[in-house]
Write a protein that holds these residues in place. Structure first.
Motif, mmCIF file in Angstrom:
data_model
loop_
_atom_site.group_PDB
_atom_site.id
_atom_site.type_symbol
_atom_site.label_atom_id
_atom_site.label_comp_id
_atom_site.label_asym_id
_atom_site.label_seq_id
_atom_site.Cartn_x
_atom_site.Cartn_y
_atom_site.Cartn_z
ATOM 1 N N HIS A 199 0.830 -1.207 0.000
ATOM 2 C CA HIS A 199 0.000 0.000 0.000
ATOM 3 C C HIS A 199 0.862 1.255 0.000
ATOM 4 O O HIS A 199 0.551 2.253 -0.685
ATOM 5 C CB HIS A 199 -0.924 -0.014 1.217
ATOM 6 C CG HIS A 199 -1.768 1.220 1.328
ATOM 7 N ND1 HIS A 199 -1.490 2.224 2.227
ATOM 8 C CD2 HIS A 199 -2.869 1.616 0.636
ATOM 9 C CE1 HIS A 199 -2.390 3.184 2.084
ATOM 10 N NE2 HIS A 199 -3.240 2.830 1.135
ATOM 11 N N LEU A 280 -6.805 2.259 -2.653
ATOM 12 C CA LEU A 280 -7.924 2.157 -1.727
ATOM 13 C C LEU A 280 -8.271 0.691 -1.462
ATOM 14 O O LEU A 280 -8.496 0.288 -0.301
ATOM 15 C CB LEU A 280 -9.133 2.895 -2.286
ATOM 16 C CG LEU A 280 -10.411 2.843 -1.427
ATOM 17 C CD1 LEU A 280 -10.164 3.482 -0.070
ATOM 18 C CD2 LEU A 280 -11.569 3.528 -2.159
ATOM 19 N N GLU A 281 -8.304 -0.105 -2.532
ATOM 20 C CA GLU A 281 -8.584 -1.530 -2.368
ATOM 21 C C GLU A 281 -7.500 -2.223 -1.558
ATOM 22 O O GLU A 281 -7.779 -3.094 -0.720
ATOM 23 C CB GLU A 281 -8.732 -2.176 -3.751
ATOM 24 C CG GLU A 281 -9.949 -1.687 -4.521
ATOM 25 C CD GLU A 281 -9.967 -2.194 -5.948
ATOM 26 O OE1 GLU A 281 -8.983 -2.869 -6.353
ATOM 27 O OE2 GLU A 281 -10.937 -1.928 -6.680
ATOM 28 N N LYS A 283 -5.673 -0.770 0.693
ATOM 29 C CA LYS A 283 -5.839 -0.328 2.083
ATOM 30 C C LYS A 283 -6.939 -1.131 2.780
ATOM 31 O O LYS A 283 -6.794 -1.552 3.948
ATOM 32 C CB LYS A 283 -6.203 1.153 2.096
ATOM 33 C CG LYS A 283 -6.396 1.735 3.515
ATOM 34 C CD LYS A 283 -5.096 1.733 4.294
ATOM 35 C CE LYS A 283 -5.186 2.603 5.544
ATOM 36 N NZ LYS A 283 -6.167 2.117 6.506
ATOM 37 N N GLU A 284 -8.032 -1.375 2.084
ATOM 38 C CA GLU A 284 -9.113 -2.161 2.676
ATOM 39 C C GLU A 284 -8.658 -3.591 2.971
ATOM 40 O O GLU A 284 -8.989 -4.161 4.016
ATOM 41 C CB GLU A 284 -10.318 -2.166 1.728
ATOM 42 C CG GLU A 284 -10.993 -0.804 1.607
ATOM 43 C CD GLU A 284 -12.098 -0.805 0.560
ATOM 44 O OE1 GLU A 284 -12.184 -1.803 -0.206
ATOM 45 O OE2 GLU A 284 -12.863 0.175 0.485
ATOM 46 N N LYS A 285 -7.891 -4.153 2.037
ATOM 47 C CA LYS A 285 -7.359 -5.504 2.249
ATOM 48 C C LYS A 285 -6.411 -5.525 3.441
ATOM 49 O O LYS A 285 -6.452 -6.428 4.288
ATOM 50 C CB LYS A 285 -6.641 -5.986 0.987
ATOM 51 C CG LYS A 285 -6.064 -7.389 1.120
ATOM 52 C CD LYS A 285 -5.367 -7.817 -0.168
ATOM 53 C CE LYS A 285 -4.774 -9.222 -0.012
ATOM 54 N NZ LYS A 285 -4.070 -9.642 -1.259
ATOM 55 N N HIS A 286 -5.538 -4.501 3.503
ATOM 56 C CA HIS A 286 -4.605 -4.410 4.626
ATOM 57 C C HIS A 286 -5.352 -4.313 5.952
ATOM 58 O O HIS A 286 -5.016 -4.995 6.933
ATOM 59 C CB HIS A 286 -3.703 -3.188 4.456
ATOM 60 C CG HIS A 286 -2.992 -2.786 5.716
ATOM 61 N ND1 HIS A 286 -3.528 -1.873 6.618
ATOM 62 C CD2 HIS A 286 -1.804 -3.185 6.254
ATOM 63 C CE1 HIS A 286 -2.715 -1.732 7.641
ATOM 64 N NE2 HIS A 286 -1.649 -2.500 7.448
ATOM 65 N N ASP A 287 -6.386 -3.478 5.997
ATOM 66 C CA ASP A 287 -7.131 -3.284 7.240
ATOM 67 C C ASP A 287 -7.821 -4.575 7.674
ATOM 68 O O ASP A 287 -7.854 -4.910 8.875
ATOM 69 C CB ASP A 287 -8.169 -2.171 7.070
ATOM 70 C CG ASP A 287 -7.514 -0.804 6.935
ATOM 71 O OD1 ASP A 287 -6.274 -0.730 7.053
ATOM 72 O OD2 ASP A 287 -8.246 0.181 6.699
ATOM 73 N N LYS A 288 -8.353 -5.304 6.725
ATOM 74 C CA LYS A 288 -9.014 -6.572 7.048
ATOM 75 C C LYS A 288 -8.006 -7.573 7.619
ATOM 76 O O LYS A 288 -8.262 -8.227 8.643
ATOM 77 C CB LYS A 288 -9.680 -7.146 5.809
ATOM 78 C CG LYS A 288 -10.390 -8.471 6.054
ATOM 79 C CD LYS A 288 -11.027 -9.000 4.785
ATOM 80 C CE LYS A 288 -11.714 -10.343 5.051
ATOM 81 N NZ LYS A 288 -12.325 -10.889 3.807
ATOM 82 N N VAL A 404 -6.614 2.168 11.871
ATOM 83 C CA VAL A 404 -7.488 1.039 11.554
ATOM 84 C C VAL A 404 -8.496 0.849 12.686
ATOM 85 O O VAL A 404 -8.119 0.715 13.851
ATOM 86 C CB VAL A 404 -6.667 -0.252 11.345
ATOM 87 C CG1 VAL A 404 -7.594 -1.417 11.050
ATOM 88 C CG2 VAL A 404 -5.676 -0.060 10.211
ATOM 89 N N CYS A 406 -11.138 -1.647 14.131
ATOM 90 C CA CYS A 406 -11.582 -3.039 14.053
ATOM 91 C C CYS A 406 -12.825 -3.210 14.911
ATOM 92 O O CYS A 406 -12.852 -2.802 16.084
ATOM 93 C CB CYS A 406 -10.480 -3.986 14.541
ATOM 94 S SG CYS A 406 -8.938 -3.859 13.598
#
Length: 574
Positions: A199, A280-281, A283-288, A404, A406
């Motif tokens: 990212h 952005l995608e 980042k979303e994957k990283h956050d998950k 992040v 959670c």
């Protein structure tokens, strides 16, 4: 779950448990010898009477004959007793015996030594009439103290030392389990780090594309600004591709330099937009991935901290208990050393040897002043150190993870129930309430840690195991407050080696105050398969209860169970 799947006692202690409880043979032997020797010595002409304390000591050690109230006076009986001290063990107990020194024998031996010393100092050559008899008694006592009592005290000391070490090992096992179970979390940490690095690279590339887009669109805007004269089209300060295209449409200028500049602006803006979406995608994957890793790491760390706190408390409790026994053994050892000193240095010494100038005084002072430091050292326990909690090494604090958020996860199922007084349908949740061990009681427990009756038993290959295999054994759960109880969830004992131990049939009772109980009419079943499988059993109707008690009717192999309660509520809490 972490921690040792341990038996409550080391092997040498388990043997003692099998014979009826933790005992201290040496202590029983010592007190028996002391009281019976005092009784025999009291029967001599020198000591014609016996004090009430000595009489009470005899009673406690079981030295009485059938005639209660009179200690045995026969020297032959005394010799028999001292040769077989284990006969005085009057019953097993699950409590550690209080190891109190028995001063009566030491006091009697001191008096005998004093009388003999006085005779020597007064120049008396005539032995006391019972001195030969007492010498035989003391010979036997010395042999018993040296060959049985002292070695048995040493065995008890070593057993406590081994158990202290074992408790310390259990604490260290928590950290070893943490390390052994760390691979999945460490793998996710690496995955999160890789996602964060990807990212970061993506945002750097997107920033370059954004600069290119700004530069090319600024050039187009400047070109259009220069050609504003001669038409009535307005040019805003916006550098967006849409606004610039609308201006080109207005002035009918779609060729030449303007067209080339617009193509560069449009292409660079498209490239930047695509890159920003990719970032952005990512980042979303990283956050998950980060949240999954964080949740798993938190569970792992919590399990370790629970294990460390539990085993540390057990170690501290045992240390406090064994400390009292350690001090008592040290006192016993000093008493033994003094007794043997008086016997060997004075009572068994020859008259000629003691008659030398100053010799008897020197020996009396030597025995009296004996501190027994060496003997104490022999019974000093080594308390292991260096078992502090280790810090969990995960949950990276990189800048990419600071923001992040959670969400906490709660697994619930929804059921619908209709009240009897209205026609309103109320949506409630069926929750599994699994209180900690402190809110659970039992009819009996198979010693040690066989009280882990929570579902999955904190990861241990155990559960609640009753002390006896019989109908009527029970497990009771305190929910902490009155709740709407729908049923129960049960498991057999955990672990591959014990998976055949489980309850097959039981009854359930409930109470709001712990005093008045109501039994569910039906006999409940746990199913036919053991081990980790959970069995959900609904009561015929929802009841109000704070306490739920499960009483065993039949079982497989051994009475063992783990259980939780199903309750209804508007929300569930883990």
């Amino acid at each position: 779950g972490f921690g040792p799947a341990h038996s409550p006692l080391p092997p040498q202690r388990q043997a003692g448990e099998a014979m009826g409880g933790r005992t201290a043979i040496a202590t029983h032997a010592f007190s028996a010898i002391c009281c019976c020797a005092a009784a025999a010595l009291a029967s001599s002409p020198v000591f014609a009477t016996m004090s009430a304390d000595a009489t009470s000591a005899c009673a406690r050690a079981g030295c009485f004959s059938d005639d209660v109230g009179v200690c045995p006076r026969s020297r032959d009986h005394l010799l028999l007793q001292t040769r077989a001290p284990r006969l005085f063990h009057t019953g097993a107990t699950n409590q550690r015996p209080e190891l109190a020194p028995a001063p009566s024998l030491l006091s009697q031996v001191q008096q005998l030594a004093g009388r003999r010393a006085a005779r020597i100092l007064n120049g008396g050559a005539q032995e006391l009439e019972d001195e030969d008899s007492q010498a035989q008694v003391l010979e036997t006592i010395q042999g018993t103290l040296e060959t049985e009592v002292s070695p048995n005290l040493q065995k008890e000391h070593q057993a406590d030392q081994d158990e202290l070490q074992q408790f310390a090992t259990y604490i260290k096992q928590c950290a070893e389990d943490l390390s052994a179970n760390a691979a999945p979390v460490e793998g996710k940490v690496q995955t999160v780090s890789a996602a964060e690095a990807g990212h970061t690279e993506c945002t750097s590339r997107a920033a370059l594309l954004n600069n290119e887009s700004t530069t090319s669109c600024t050039a187009l805007h400047a070109h259009l600004q220069a050609g504003l004269d001669g038409h009535g089209c307005q040019l805003s300060d916006s550098l967006s591709v849409e606004d610039l295209w609308q201006h080109l449409e207005c002035v009918k200028n779609r060729s030449g330099a303007a067209a080339e500049l617009f193509s560069a602006c449009n292409t660079s803006t498209h490239d930047y937009t695509a890159a920003a979406q990719t970032c952005l995608e990512m980042k979303e994957k990283h956050d998950k991935l980060y949240c999954e890793m964080k949740e798993e790491a938190a569970q792992l760390c919590h399990t370790y901290e629970t294990c460390h706190a539990r085993e540390t408390a057990r170690y501290q409790n045992f240390s406090a208990t064994v400390r009292a026994a350690e001090l008592a053994r040290q006192a016993q050892a000093v008493g033994l050393a003094k007794i043997l000193c008086y016997v060997q240095r004075i009572m068994k010494a020859g008259d000629a040897e003691l008659s030398q100038e100053g010799e008897v005084q020197k020996r009396l002072a030597e025995c009296e002043g004996l501190t027994g430091e060496a003997e104490k050292a022999n019974f000093t326990l080594d308390y292991p150190v260096g078992i502090d909690s280790v810090a969990c090494p995960w949950l990276p604090s990189s800048a990419g993870s600071d923001d992040v958020q959670c969400e906490a996860k709660t697994t619930t199922t929804t059921t619908t129930t209709t009240t009897t007084t209205t026609t309103v349908t109320v949506s409630l949740l069926t929750c599994i309430v699994d209180p900690p061990l402190g809110q659970r009681t039992y009819s009996s427990v198979w010693g040690g840690s066989h009280d882990r009756s929570m579902l999955d038993s904190l990861g241990y290959p155990e559960g609640w195991s009753a002390a006896s295999n019989r109908a009527g054994e029970w497990l009771q759960i305190d929910l902490g407050s009155v709740q709407q109880v729908q049923g129960v969830v049960t498991q057999g004992r955990g672990g591959q080696n014990y998976h055949v131990q489980y309850v097959t049939e039981y009854t359930a009772s409930y109470s709001t105050d712990g005093s008045s109980w109501t039994q569910i009419d039906e006999v409940l079943h746990s199913g036919s398969s053991p081990n980790e499988e959970r069995y959900t059993t609904n009561f015929p109707e929802v009841v109000e209860a704070r306490y739920v008690r499960l009483t065993v009717r039949s079982w497989e192999s051994h009475v063992s169970m783990r259980a939780a309660v199903l309750v209804l509520g508007s929300e569930c809490q883990e």
